[in-house]
Design an enzyme around this catalytic site. Sequence first.
Site, PDB file in Angstrom:
ATOM      1  CG  ASP A 141      -0.218   2.991   4.771  1.00 33.50           C
ATOM      2  OD1 ASP A 141       0.976   2.881   5.180  1.00 33.50           O
ATOM      3  OD2 ASP A 141      -0.624   2.493   3.702  1.00 33.50           O
ATOM      4  CE  LYS A 144      -3.792  -0.351   1.751  1.00 34.08           C
ATOM      5  NZ  LYS A 144      -3.094   0.566   2.700  1.00 34.08           N
ATOM      6  CG  ASP A 169       0.449   4.413   0.776  1.00 29.29           C
ATOM      7  OD1 ASP A 169       1.017   3.440   1.294  1.00 29.29           O
ATOM      8  OD2 ASP A 169       0.789   4.881  -0.337  1.00 29.29           O
ATOM      9  CG  ASN A 170      -1.130   1.548  -0.364  1.00 30.58           C
ATOM     10  OD1 ASN A 170      -1.188   1.616   0.865  1.00 30.58           O
ATOM     11  ND2 ASN A 170      -0.002   1.288  -0.990  1.00 30.58           N
ATOM     12  CD  GLU A 199       4.626   0.355  -0.232  1.00 37.04           C
ATOM     13  OE1 GLU A 199       4.195   1.304  -0.899  1.00 37.04           O
ATOM     14  OE2 GLU A 199       3.915  -0.292   0.546  1.00 37.04           O
TER      15      GLU A 199
HETATM   16  O1  LIG Z   1      -2.426  -3.760   3.113  1.00 39.34           O
HETATM   17  C1  LIG Z   1      -1.703  -2.776   3.228  1.00 39.34           C
HETATM   18  N1  LIG Z   1      -1.740  -2.018   4.334  1.00 39.34           N
HETATM   19  C2  LIG Z   1      -2.674  -2.360   5.414  1.00 39.34           C
HETATM   20  C3  LIG Z   1      -2.096  -3.428   6.344  1.00 39.34           C
HETATM   21  C4  LIG Z   1      -3.141  -3.952   7.290  1.00 39.34           C
HETATM   22  O2  LIG Z   1      -3.713  -2.883   8.025  1.00 39.34           O
HETATM   23  C5  LIG Z   1      -4.627  -3.334   9.016  1.00 39.34           C
HETATM   24  N2  LIG Z   1      -4.777  -2.278   9.987  1.00 39.34           N
HETATM   25  C6  LIG Z   1      -3.774  -1.520  10.474  1.00 39.34           C
HETATM   26  C7  LIG Z   1      -4.302  -0.633  11.377  1.00 39.34           C
HETATM   27  C8  LIG Z   1      -5.691  -0.864  11.443  1.00 39.34           C
HETATM   28  C9  LIG Z   1      -6.740  -0.279  12.177  1.00 39.34           C
HETATM   29  N3  LIG Z   1      -7.995  -0.737  12.027  1.00 39.34           N
HETATM   30  C10 LIG Z   1      -8.251  -1.757  11.167  1.00 39.34           C
HETATM   31  C11 LIG Z   1      -7.265  -2.369  10.392  1.00 39.34           C
HETATM   32  C12 LIG Z   1      -5.967  -1.890  10.560  1.00 39.34           C
HETATM   33  C13 LIG Z   1      -0.713  -2.458   2.164  1.00 39.34           C
HETATM   34  C14 LIG Z   1      -0.415  -3.444   1.214  1.00 39.34           C
HETATM   35  C15 LIG Z   1       0.529  -3.200   0.210  1.00 39.34           C
HETATM   36  C16 LIG Z   1       0.844  -4.254  -0.788  1.00 39.34           C
HETATM   37  C17 LIG Z   1       1.262  -3.912  -2.056  1.00 39.34           C
HETATM   38  C18 LIG Z   1       1.588  -4.901  -2.986  1.00 39.34           C
HETATM   39  C19 LIG Z   1       1.487  -6.224  -2.644  1.00 39.34           C
HETATM   40  F1  LIG Z   1       1.809  -7.188  -3.519  1.00 39.34           F
HETATM   41  C20 LIG Z   1       1.050  -6.591  -1.364  1.00 39.34           C
HETATM   42  C21 LIG Z   1       0.745  -5.598  -0.439  1.00 39.34           C
HETATM   43  C22 LIG Z   1       1.182  -1.952   0.145  1.00 39.34           C
HETATM   44  C23 LIG Z   1       0.878  -0.976   1.083  1.00 39.34           C
HETATM   45  O3  LIG Z   1       1.493   0.248   1.040  1.00 39.34           O
HETATM   46  C24 LIG Z   1      -0.068  -1.207   2.084  1.00 39.34           C
HETATM   47  O4  LIG Z   1      -0.332  -0.188   2.965  1.00 39.34           O
HETATM   48 MG   LIG Z   2       0.506   1.638   2.277  1.00 37.44          MG
END
Ligand SMILES: O=C(NCCCOCn1ccc2cnccc21)c1cc(-c2ccc(F)cc2)cc(O)c1O
Ligand SMILES: [Mg+2]
Length: 214
Positions: A141, A144, A169-170, A199
């Site tokens: 998650d 992406k 997810d996603n 969500e």
């Molecule tokens: O971007 C999303 N998640 C990721 C966060 C950064 O994660 C960075 N990150 C976290 C550990 C980690 C470990 N290593 C590298 C990068 C690492 C994410 C985004 C949306 C979304 C949906 C619609 C919108 F208009 C805008 C956003 C929905 C979701 O469910 C998501 O999961």
């Molecule tokens: Mg997500």
Amino acid sequence: MDQSKEQRILNSVSYNAVKGDPESVLDCIDKYCSQKEWAMNVGDEKGLILDNVVKEADPTTALELGTYCGYSAIRIARLLKPKAHLFSIEFNPEFVPIAKEIIEIAGLSDKVTILEGHAQDIIPQLKSKYDVDTLDFVFLDHWKERYAPDTILLEECGLLRKGSILLADNIIYPGAPEFLEYIRNHKRFECTNYPSHLEYMKVEDAMEKAVYLG
Ligand SMILES: O=C(NCCCOCn1ccc2cnccc21)c1cc(-c2ccc(F)cc2)cc(O)c1O
Ligand SMILES: [Mg+2]
């Protein structure tokens, strides 16, 4: 200095949730994020899919990539059997203390270890530094575009075993096309798609389960 959205979510949990009750923490976050401020927690609808896959996996050792505020870590950890453990990787230093506090309020701090950093740096350390043998369940998650390379890294590090279950997810929104391409064309993964919604929104999304065949 103005509070962040994540701090406001923590305030709401701290004020409204029942201490030691994971369900009440989840309900509080879902209420806040559907009524007050949207946030990227996996949410209640996709959360049920996550619950079912975790129950199927019944993991002893689980890994999550993308802790955020700890919502999915609580969903996973509340279903773990005694002695089972969840490692959750988060790279954003602002989110780590908030997730730790929310997981503490849920009473699940003993079952969750949050590791701060990038998955690609921490995954190669899981065996040596965190005494992990293999992973029974992995929830993807995070960024992406990192789903596919980090899945390859998990395999290369010998962290997957016959029957390891990955859940991403996603798949539709924001989307993970490279991951989908990789996992569905890789003969050592058995894939299942779970249509759902983003969500707290009426936007289409989906989760993808991939069982590693060894
Ligand atoms: O971007 C999303 N998640 C990721 C966060 C950064 O994660 C960075 N990150 C976290 C550990 C980690 C470990 N290593 C590298 C990068 C690492 C994410 C985004 C949306 C979304 C949906 C619609 C919108 F208009 C805008 C956003 C929905 C979701 O469910 C998501 O999961
Ligand atoms: Mg997500």
